[in-house]
Design a protein around this motif. Structure first.
Motif, PDB file in Angstrom:
ATOM      1  N   GLN A 374       0.803  -1.221   0.061  1.00  0.00           N
ATOM      2  CA  GLN A 374       0.011  -0.146  -0.085  1.00  0.00           C
ATOM      3  C   GLN A 374       0.966   1.267   0.107  1.00  0.00           C
ATOM      4  O   GLN A 374       0.690   2.220  -0.755  1.00  0.00           O
ATOM      5  CB  GLN A 374      -0.892  -0.006   1.243  1.00  0.00           C
ATOM      6  N   ILE A 375       1.951   1.072   0.685  1.00  0.00           N
ATOM      7  CA  ILE A 375       2.683   2.345   0.957  1.00  0.00           C
ATOM      8  C   ILE A 375       3.527   2.489  -0.325  1.00  0.00           C
ATOM      9  O   ILE A 375       3.550   3.934  -0.857  1.00  0.00           O
ATOM     10  CB  ILE A 375       3.685   2.096   2.127  1.00  0.00           C
ATOM     11  N   LEU A 376       3.913   1.533  -0.986  1.00  0.00           N
ATOM     12  CA  LEU A 376       4.829   1.608  -2.190  1.00  0.00           C
ATOM     13  C   LEU A 376       3.878   2.199  -3.306  1.00  0.00           C
ATOM     14  O   LEU A 376       4.455   2.964  -4.086  1.00  0.00           O
ATOM     15  CB  LEU A 376       5.188   0.153  -2.732  1.00  0.00           C
ATOM     16  N   GLN A 377       2.719   1.876  -3.344  1.00  0.00           N
ATOM     17  CA  GLN A 377       1.853   2.193  -4.479  1.00  0.00           C
ATOM     18  C   GLN A 377       1.540   3.779  -4.315  1.00  0.00           C
ATOM     19  O   GLN A 377       1.549   4.341  -5.009  1.00  0.00           O
ATOM     20  CB  GLN A 377       0.416   1.808  -4.135  1.00  0.00           C
ATOM     21  N   GLU A 378       1.633   4.124  -2.994  1.00  0.00           N
ATOM     22  CA  GLU A 378       1.658   5.868  -2.840  1.00  0.00           C
ATOM     23  C   GLU A 378       2.579   6.442  -3.050  1.00  0.00           C
ATOM     24  O   GLU A 378       2.619   7.564  -3.462  1.00  0.00           O
ATOM     25  CB  GLU A 378       0.916   6.032  -1.272  1.00  0.00           C
ATOM     26  N   HIS A 386      12.385   2.256  -7.389  1.00  0.00           N
ATOM     27  CA  HIS A 386      13.559   1.629  -7.743  1.00  0.00           C
ATOM     28  C   HIS A 386      13.016   0.006  -8.076  1.00  0.00           C
ATOM     29  O   HIS A 386      13.699  -0.379  -9.033  1.00  0.00           O
ATOM     30  CB  HIS A 386      14.415   1.548  -6.435  1.00  0.00           C
ATOM     31  N   ARG A 387      12.233  -0.225  -7.518  1.00  0.00           N
ATOM     32  CA  ARG A 387      11.562  -1.471  -7.729  1.00  0.00           C
ATOM     33  C   ARG A 387       9.847  -1.393  -7.307  1.00  0.00           C
ATOM     34  O   ARG A 387       9.488  -0.925  -6.347  1.00  0.00           O
ATOM     35  CB  ARG A 387      11.840  -2.665  -6.816  1.00  0.00           C
ATOM     36  N   ASN A 388       9.041  -2.016  -8.465  1.00  0.00           N
ATOM     37  CA  ASN A 388       7.645  -1.875  -8.092  1.00  0.00           C
ATOM     38  C   ASN A 388       6.994  -2.878  -7.236  1.00  0.00           C
ATOM     39  O   ASN A 388       5.715  -3.233  -7.558  1.00  0.00           O
ATOM     40  CB  ASN A 388       7.140  -1.595  -9.356  1.00  0.00           C
ATOM     41  N   HIS A 389       7.765  -3.655  -6.595  1.00  0.00           N
ATOM     42  CA  HIS A 389       7.377  -4.789  -5.703  1.00  0.00           C
ATOM     43  C   HIS A 389       8.161  -4.806  -4.244  1.00  0.00           C
ATOM     44  O   HIS A 389       9.192  -4.332  -4.349  1.00  0.00           O
ATOM     45  CB  HIS A 389       7.343  -6.130  -6.277  1.00  0.00           C
ATOM     46  N   ILE A 390       7.565  -5.186  -3.704  1.00  0.00           N
ATOM     47  CA  ILE A 390       7.966  -5.191  -1.946  1.00  0.00           C
ATOM     48  C   ILE A 390       9.368  -6.139  -2.132  1.00  0.00           C
ATOM     49  O   ILE A 390       9.268  -7.299  -2.563  1.00  0.00           O
ATOM     50  CB  ILE A 390       7.172  -5.857  -1.113  1.00  0.00           C
ATOM     51  N   GLU A 391      10.527  -5.704  -1.612  1.00  0.00           N
ATOM     52  CA  GLU A 391      11.748  -6.506  -1.582  1.00  0.00           C
ATOM     53  C   GLU A 391      11.717  -7.120   0.028  1.00  0.00           C
ATOM     54  O   GLU A 391      11.387  -6.649   0.663  1.00  0.00           O
ATOM     55  CB  GLU A 391      12.742  -5.688  -2.004  1.00  0.00           C
ATOM     56  N   ARG A 392      12.733  -8.150  -0.029  1.00  0.00           N
ATOM     57  CA  ARG A 392      13.033  -8.899   0.890  1.00  0.00           C
ATOM     58  C   ARG A 392      14.301  -8.992   1.235  1.00  0.00           C
ATOM     59  O   ARG A 392      15.157  -9.348   0.392  1.00  0.00           O
ATOM     60  CB  ARG A 392      12.194 -10.463   0.704  1.00  0.00           C
TER      61      ARG A 392
END
Ligand SMILES: [Zn+2]
Length: 453
Positions: A374-378, A386-392
């Motif tokens: 949600q935060i990445l989208q905002e 830098h990346r459009n998905h959550i990284e681990r």
């Protein structure tokens, strides 16, 4: 009254004694004292980091030195003898570095106590549990002697939260929380500290307070968000071309975000650090657990060898190591904070850290990915990603087993364009605003929080 300088050996070394030592060295070449006399270490820098939680004094030098310390009462003093060093302008500098608002140190006196032994006497404002240790060279730093002055009675993060909520309409709810549900998370403390006594009848909350029902504090309290500005104090984090320190930018962003969160009717924020001082990674986690945060957000700024790297990214914990080489590199860089900032926690804290690591964190990670997305989208609306998905990756700071925890790399401070943006209040405000929107989206979509279930 008797003074530690007066009661010890005279400050100026009697010449005959020094001659005798040198003469002895000529016949006993293995005498370990000799190299020290030949090359007295130089103090290259002195820094102080006063904070409510503890005050740190750092002496940086070109060689590793031994130090002994003891405390004296009536009045409270800390005496530190540093072996293998002579008085120099850098060490005399210490006297002027002590700030009047330092919560622990009133003043410091510096003197040559014995040949090659410099004595520091700290006149204290209160009794302290000192931690004195040395650090090997790392990053920009040479050898460091670190003196951490903690209060004799450990500070409880819950009390800090309550102090912060004096005029808050939710003070009563927070007070209730403090009294009813904190036992499960320990108060971070260091060796030699006492824990604050349990206070069954704390001073009543201000009259504005909403009376909170007993024994049901979780459901009736605001959503509590722990904001964790990365680095601090001795650990500047990444540094941009224009000299911008990550630790300063992320503190500013966190403070802006805290203001926005506190303005929400049903949310409150807690800062794991509110000033420029170093907080060990596992202490950040412990503080969040102590205040029973519903969410932990660590705020950072990225750096890469190539200045062209740019964009924001959001990270969740990886249980089994990082997903890529770059992720591993970043996790190592952020986890190195303890080595750079300097850490010497007692065994108590190591055990707590181990317990945290051993607990299963599967559910925490699931929630972290949800809120992170949600935060990445905002953030994607206000900055390139830098990346459009959550990284681990295995960030130490994300290891609370029971709190959804994410780490935000707000932008690349090593990218000149993004460094310039990070410095502006307008962009900091935009980042904070985007994070808040993402947090609100998450709690709206997931009213049954993992921690409350
Ligand atoms: Zn960082």
């Amino acid at each position: 009254m008797a003074d530690v300088f007066e009661s010890a050996a005279p400050m100026n070394t009697p010449v005959p004694l020094r001659r005798k030592l040198i003469a002895g060295g000529c016949t006993l070449l293995v005498l370990p004292l000799i190299p020290k006399l030949a090359h007295a270490a130089t103090i290259v820098a002195v820094r102080t980091w006063p904070a409510d939680e503890y005050t740190r004094v750092t002496l940086e030098m070109d060689t590793e030195l031994k130090a002994e310390h003891f405390t004296l009462d009536k009045p409270h003093r800390l005496v530190v003898d540093i072996d293998g060093v002579r008085l120099s302008s850098a060490i005399n500098d210490l006297v002027s570095r002590i700030k009047p608002n330092d919560p622990y140190i009133r003043s410091v006196r510096v003197g040559q106590n014995r040949p090659n032994v410099v004595r520091l006497v700290f006149d204290l404002k209160q009794d302290v549990a000192p931690q004195v240790f040395t650090l090997k060279p790392i990053g920009e730093y040479k050898y460091r002697l670190v003196l951490d002055l903690y209060p004799k009675v450990a500070q409880d993060p819950l009390m800090a939260l309550l102090k912060d909520s004096q005029n808050d309409p939710l003070a009563g709810v927070l007070e209730n929380l403090a009294q009813n549900g904190a036992a499960e998370a320990p108060i971070p403390s260091v060796k030699g500290q006492r824990l604050p006594p349990p206070e069954p009848s704390r001073s009543p909350a201000p009259s504005l307070a909403i009376p909170a029902p007993q024994g049901n504090s979780r459901r009736n309290r605001p959503i509590l968000i722990a904001l964790d500005p990365g680095h601090g104090g001795e650990d500047p984090g990444a540094t941009g071309k224009r000299g911008t320190h990550e630790k300063d930018i992320v503190l500013q962003i966190a403070q802006r975000l805290k203001k926005m969160i506190d303005a929400q009717p049903n949310m409150r924020a807690y800062l794991t650090r509110d000033r420029d001082y170093f907080v060990p990674l596992n202490v950040r986690v412990q503080k969040a657990r102590r205040v029973q945060a519903d969410l932990f957000i660590s705020i950072h700024a990225d750096a890469w060898v190539k200045p062209s790297a740019r964009g924001s990214s959001v990270w969740a914990l990886s249980e089994h190591g990082a997903t890529s080489t770059a992720a591993r590199w970043l996790a190592k860089k952020e986890n190195d904070a303890d080595l750079i900032g300097g850490i010497d926690l007692g065994s108590h804290n190591r055990q707590v850290a181990q317990v945290l690591l051993d607990l299963s964190t599967g559910a925490q990670i699931n929630d972290s990915i949800k809120v992170g997305s949600q935060i990445l989208q905002e953030i994607g609306k206000i900055n390139r990603l830098h990346r459009n998905h959550i990284e681990r990756a295995g960030f130490a700071v994300l290891k609370a087993p029971d709190i959804p925890s994410i780490l935000i790399e707000t932008a690349f401070i090593s990218n000149p364009e993004e460094e310039a943006l990070l410095r502006t209040p307008a962009h900091q405000q935009k980042i904070a605003s985007a994070v808040l929107s993402g947090v609100k989206d998450y709690f709206a979509a997931n009213p049954a929080l993992a921690r409350r279930a």
